[in-house]
Motif scaffolding. Structure first.
Motif, PDB file in Angstrom:
ATOM      1  N   PHE A 193      -3.343  13.415  -6.441  1.00 30.64           N
ATOM      2  CA  PHE A 193      -4.541  12.678  -6.011  1.00 30.64           C
ATOM      3  C   PHE A 193      -5.360  13.538  -5.053  1.00 30.64           C
ATOM      4  O   PHE A 193      -6.576  13.702  -5.228  1.00 30.64           O
ATOM      5  N   TYR A 194      -4.687  14.097  -4.046  1.00 28.85           N
ATOM      6  CA  TYR A 194      -5.431  14.912  -3.068  1.00 28.85           C
ATOM      7  C   TYR A 194      -6.066  16.125  -3.755  1.00 28.85           C
ATOM      8  O   TYR A 194      -7.205  16.490  -3.450  1.00 28.85           O
TER       9      TYR A 194
ATOM     10  N   ALA B 290       1.070  15.683   2.916  1.00 29.64           N
ATOM     11  CA  ALA B 290       1.090  14.761   1.765  1.00 29.64           C
ATOM     12  C   ALA B 290       2.493  14.559   1.221  1.00 29.64           C
ATOM     13  O   ALA B 290       3.310  15.481   1.244  1.00 29.64           O
ATOM     14  N   ASN B 291       2.765  13.360   0.719  1.00 26.47           N
ATOM     15  CA  ASN B 291       4.007  13.194  -0.023  1.00 26.47           C
ATOM     16  C   ASN B 291       3.792  13.679  -1.467  1.00 26.47           C
ATOM     17  O   ASN B 291       2.649  13.778  -1.938  1.00 26.47           O
TER      18      ASN B 291
ATOM     19  N   VAL C  74      -3.670  17.240   5.519  1.00 27.59           N
ATOM     20  CA  VAL C  74      -2.794  16.093   5.294  1.00 27.59           C
ATOM     21  C   VAL C  74      -1.366  16.561   4.996  1.00 27.59           C
ATOM     22  O   VAL C  74      -1.179  17.453   4.168  1.00 27.59           O
TER      23      VAL C  74
ATOM     24  N   PHE D  35       0.840  -1.206   0.000  1.00 27.39           N
ATOM     25  CA  PHE D  35       0.000   0.000   0.000  1.00 27.39           C
ATOM     26  C   PHE D  35       0.873   1.254   0.000  1.00 27.39           C
ATOM     27  O   PHE D  35       0.371   2.366   0.056  1.00 27.39           O
ATOM     28  N   ASP D  36       2.180   1.047  -0.044  1.00 26.55           N
ATOM     29  CA  ASP D  36       3.146   2.137   0.010  1.00 26.55           C
ATOM     30  C   ASP D  36       3.485   2.600  -1.400  1.00 26.55           C
ATOM     31  O   ASP D  36       3.241   1.883  -2.378  1.00 26.55           O
ATOM     32  N   GLN D  37       4.059   3.773  -1.492  1.00 17.14           N
ATOM     33  CA  GLN D  37       4.515   4.244  -2.804  1.00 17.14           C
ATOM     34  C   GLN D  37       5.567   3.297  -3.371  1.00 17.14           C
ATOM     35  O   GLN D  37       5.633   3.059  -4.573  1.00 17.14           O
TER      36      GLN D  37
ATOM     37  N   TRP E 159      -4.683  -2.135  -7.086  1.00 11.78           N
ATOM     38  CA  TRP E 159      -6.030  -1.573  -7.053  1.00 11.78           C
ATOM     39  C   TRP E 159      -6.042  -0.072  -7.303  1.00 11.78           C
ATOM     40  O   TRP E 159      -7.091   0.574  -7.196  1.00 11.78           O
ATOM     41  N   ARG E 160      -4.889   0.492  -7.608  1.00 13.91           N
ATOM     42  CA  ARG E 160      -4.824   1.950  -7.766  1.00 13.91           C
ATOM     43  C   ARG E 160      -5.588   2.420  -8.994  1.00 13.91           C
ATOM     44  O   ARG E 160      -5.757   1.680  -9.950  1.00 13.91           O
TER      45      ARG E 160
ATOM     46  N   THR F  53      -3.740   2.689  -1.137  1.00 10.48           N
ATOM     47  CA  THR F  53      -4.504   1.724  -1.936  1.00 10.48           C
ATOM     48  C   THR F  53      -3.521   0.651  -2.384  1.00 10.48           C
ATOM     49  O   THR F  53      -2.394   0.984  -2.801  1.00 10.48           O
TER      50      THR F  53
ATOM     51  N   GLY G 145      -9.274   5.088  -3.238  1.00 14.09           N
ATOM     52  CA  GLY G 145      -8.865   6.253  -2.446  1.00 14.09           C
ATOM     53  C   GLY G 145      -9.996   7.270  -2.333  1.00 14.09           C
ATOM     54  O   GLY G 145     -10.291   7.770  -1.242  1.00 14.09           O
TER      55      GLY G 145
ATOM     56  N   LYS H 227      -7.081  16.326  -6.816  1.00 16.32           N
ATOM     57  CA  LYS H 227      -8.264  15.838  -7.559  1.00 16.32           C
ATOM     58  C   LYS H 227      -9.443  15.631  -6.632  1.00 16.32           C
ATOM     59  O   LYS H 227     -10.601  15.738  -7.040  1.00 16.32           O
TER      60      LYS H 227
ATOM     61  N   TYR I 212       4.259  12.410  -4.315  1.00 15.60           N
ATOM     62  CA  TYR I 212       3.615  11.466  -5.219  1.00 15.60           C
ATOM     63  C   TYR I 212       2.092  11.573  -5.138  1.00 15.60           C
ATOM     64  O   TYR I 212       1.380  11.466  -6.138  1.00 15.60           O
TER      65      TYR I 212
ATOM     66  N   ARG J  62      -8.684   3.003  -9.313  1.00 15.67           N
ATOM     67  CA  ARG J  62      -9.983   2.351  -9.492  1.00 15.67           C
ATOM     68  C   ARG J  62     -10.992   2.868  -8.480  1.00 15.67           C
ATOM     69  O   ARG J  62     -11.991   2.212  -8.199  1.00 15.67           O
ATOM     70  N   GLY J  63     -10.708   4.027  -7.897  1.00 16.11           N
ATOM     71  CA  GLY J  63     -11.705   4.686  -7.050  1.00 16.11           C
ATOM     72  C   GLY J  63     -11.660   4.325  -5.576  1.00 16.11           C
ATOM     73  O   GLY J  63     -12.494   4.807  -4.802  1.00 16.11           O
TER      74      GLY J  63
HETATM   75  C1  LIG Z   1      -2.470   8.174  -3.461  1.00 14.13           C
HETATM   76  C2  LIG Z   1      -3.342   6.923  -3.512  1.00 14.13           C
HETATM   77  C3  LIG Z   1      -3.906   6.672  -2.094  1.00 14.13           C
HETATM   78  C4  LIG Z   1      -4.508   7.152  -4.487  1.00 14.13           C
HETATM   79  O1  LIG Z   1      -5.410   6.067  -4.362  1.00 14.13           O
HETATM   80  P1  LIG Z   1      -6.270   5.499  -5.601  1.00 14.13           P
HETATM   81  O2  LIG Z   1      -7.177   4.468  -5.043  1.00 14.13           O
HETATM   82  O3  LIG Z   1      -5.380   5.090  -6.698  1.00 14.13           O
HETATM   83  O4  LIG Z   1      -7.099   6.799  -6.032  1.00 14.13           O
HETATM   84  P2  LIG Z   1      -8.449   6.868  -6.877  1.00 14.13           P
HETATM   85  O5  LIG Z   1      -8.486   5.769  -7.882  1.00 14.13           O
HETATM   86  O6  LIG Z   1      -9.613   6.953  -5.936  1.00 14.13           O
HETATM   87  O7  LIG Z   1      -8.248   8.249  -7.634  1.00 14.13           O
HETATM   88  C5  LIG Z   1      -9.052   9.414  -7.399  1.00 14.13           C
HETATM   89  C6  LIG Z   1      -8.670  10.433  -8.471  1.00 14.13           C
HETATM   90  O8  LIG Z   1      -7.298  10.822  -8.288  1.00 14.13           O
HETATM   91  C7  LIG Z   1      -6.563  10.536  -9.483  1.00 14.13           C
HETATM   92  N1  LIG Z   1      -5.245  10.049  -9.065  1.00 14.13           N
HETATM   93  C8  LIG Z   1      -4.973   8.995  -8.275  1.00 14.13           C
HETATM   94  N2  LIG Z   1      -3.648   8.866  -8.110  1.00 14.13           N
HETATM   95  C9  LIG Z   1      -3.084   9.854  -8.828  1.00 14.13           C
HETATM   96  C10 LIG Z   1      -1.735  10.242  -9.050  1.00 14.13           C
HETATM   97  N3  LIG Z   1      -0.691   9.572  -8.483  1.00 14.13           N
HETATM   98  N4  LIG Z   1      -1.498  11.318  -9.858  1.00 14.13           N
HETATM   99  C11 LIG Z   1      -2.534  11.982 -10.428  1.00 14.13           C
HETATM  100  N5  LIG Z   1      -3.842  11.665 -10.230  1.00 14.13           N
HETATM  101  C12 LIG Z   1      -4.106  10.616  -9.432  1.00 14.13           C
HETATM  102  C13 LIG Z   1      -7.353   9.464 -10.205  1.00 14.13           C
HETATM  103  O9  LIG Z   1      -7.085   9.460 -11.582  1.00 14.13           O
HETATM  104  C14 LIG Z   1      -8.760   9.867  -9.864  1.00 14.13           C
HETATM  105  O10 LIG Z   1      -9.189  10.930 -10.694  1.00 14.13           O
HETATM  106  P3  LIG Z   1     -10.640  10.896 -11.383  1.00 14.13           P
HETATM  107  O11 LIG Z   1     -11.617  10.494 -10.321  1.00 14.13           O
HETATM  108  O12 LIG Z   1     -10.829  12.294 -11.855  1.00 14.13           O
HETATM  109  O13 LIG Z   1     -10.533   9.873 -12.450  1.00 14.13           O
HETATM  110  C15 LIG Z   1      -2.545   5.681  -4.016  1.00 14.13           C
HETATM  111  O14 LIG Z   1      -1.879   6.032  -5.209  1.00 14.13           O
HETATM  112  C16 LIG Z   1      -1.513   5.152  -3.031  1.00 14.13           C
HETATM  113  O15 LIG Z   1      -1.829   4.337  -2.180  1.00 14.13           O
HETATM  114  N6  LIG Z   1      -0.246   5.617  -3.149  1.00 14.13           N
HETATM  115  C17 LIG Z   1       0.833   5.113  -2.295  1.00 14.13           C
HETATM  116  C18 LIG Z   1       0.700   5.572  -0.861  1.00 14.13           C
HETATM  117  C19 LIG Z   1       0.544   7.069  -0.757  1.00 14.13           C
HETATM  118  O16 LIG Z   1       1.191   7.851  -1.448  1.00 14.13           O
HETATM  119  N7  LIG Z   1      -0.350   7.474   0.172  1.00 14.13           N
HETATM  120  C20 LIG Z   1      -0.567   8.860   0.508  1.00 14.13           C
HETATM  121  C21 LIG Z   1       0.412   9.274   1.552  1.00 14.13           C
HETATM  122  S1  LIG Z   1       0.279  11.022   1.947  1.00 14.13           S
END
Ligand SMILES: CC(C)(COP(=O)(O)OP(=O)(O)OC[C@H]1O[C@@H](n2cnc3c(N)ncnc32)[C@H](O)[C@@H]1OP(=O)(O)O)[C@@H](O)C(=O)NCCC(=O)NCCS
Length: 152
Positions: free
Chosen positions: A133-134, A126-127, A124, A29-31, A97-98, A93, A103, A136, A129, A100-101
């Motif tokens: 996502f945040y 946030a990192n 948050v 579940f890590d980067q 499973w990334r 995530t 997060g 969005k 990476y 796919r909604g």
């Molecule tokens: C960040 C993380 C939690 C996102 O989870 P996810 O389940 O893949 O996210 P979702 O599928 O719900 O995405 C939600 C939206 O963000 C976007 N998104 C997700 N990851 C993204 C990324 N790395 N860069 C750009 N957009 C991103 C998706 O495309 C989606 O957009 P949409 O709804 O407009 O299509 C996941 O990549 C992860 O676990 N990363 C490693 C651990 C980490 O970094 N955690 C956060 C620590 S602060």
């Protein structure tokens, strides 16, 4: 073919086994999934964690499979206004499973919890990476920087 469905729930005391199951595989579940997993707490340690009233821990799962998690802290305010805000401490995530909604669904569960309790703000550290996502999902960059100091 992987199932597309998952369910989200807030863990509570009694969920020690699944909390520890996650800890044994949380590198996925890590980067960077090549790092070792964090490792499980003792059963008593996990129960103590889940009994802490400041801890919120959501899991996305299907049967015994874990797709994602979200760990927040309730931070009480000492002043007038909303009684607390949330610190989003950690979320992930599973790597397969990334995008796919999962997060977004975990954040929606957190927002439902906030709406029901008059908590209006979550922040948050946030990192890099995860920042897109945040963003969005409606988070915005704030002023200031996060500093850290190791003691001991
Ligand atoms: C960040 C993380 C939690 C996102 O989870 P996810 O389940 O893949 O996210 P979702 O599928 O719900 O995405 C939600 C939206 O963000 C976007 N998104 C997700 N990851 C993204 C990324 N790395 N860069 C750009 N957009 C991103 C998706 O495309 C989606 O957009 P949409 O709804 O407009 O299509 C996941 O990549 C992860 O676990 N990363 C490693 C651990 C980490 O970094 N955690 C956060 C620590 S602060």
């Amino acid at each position: 073919m992987k199932p597309e469905k998952f369910f989200i729930r807030l863990l509570e005391p009694g969920d020690e086994a699944v909390l520890n199951l996650l800890a044994e595989q949380d590198n996925l579940f890590d980067q960077d999934p090549s790092v070792p997993p964090s490792g499980a707490l003792s059963v008593d340690g996990a129960r103590s964690f889940l009994s802490d009233p400041s801890v919120l821990f959501w899991l996305a799962e299907l049967g015994t499979e874990i797709m994602g998690f979200l760990h927040c802290y309730i931070q009480r305010h000492r002043t007038a206004g909303p009684w607390a805000e949330l610190l989003l401490m950690e979320m992930g995530t599973r790597v397969d499973w990334r995008r796919r909604g999962v997060g977004r669904a975990l954040l929606a569960a957190m927002e439902d919890w906030m709406h029901g309790r008059g908590v209006r703000e979550v922040w948050v550290p946030a990192n890099t990476y995860a920042t897109p996502f945040y963003e969005k999902c409606g988070f915005a960059k704030d002023e200031g920087e996060i500093l850290v100091r190791a003691v001991g």
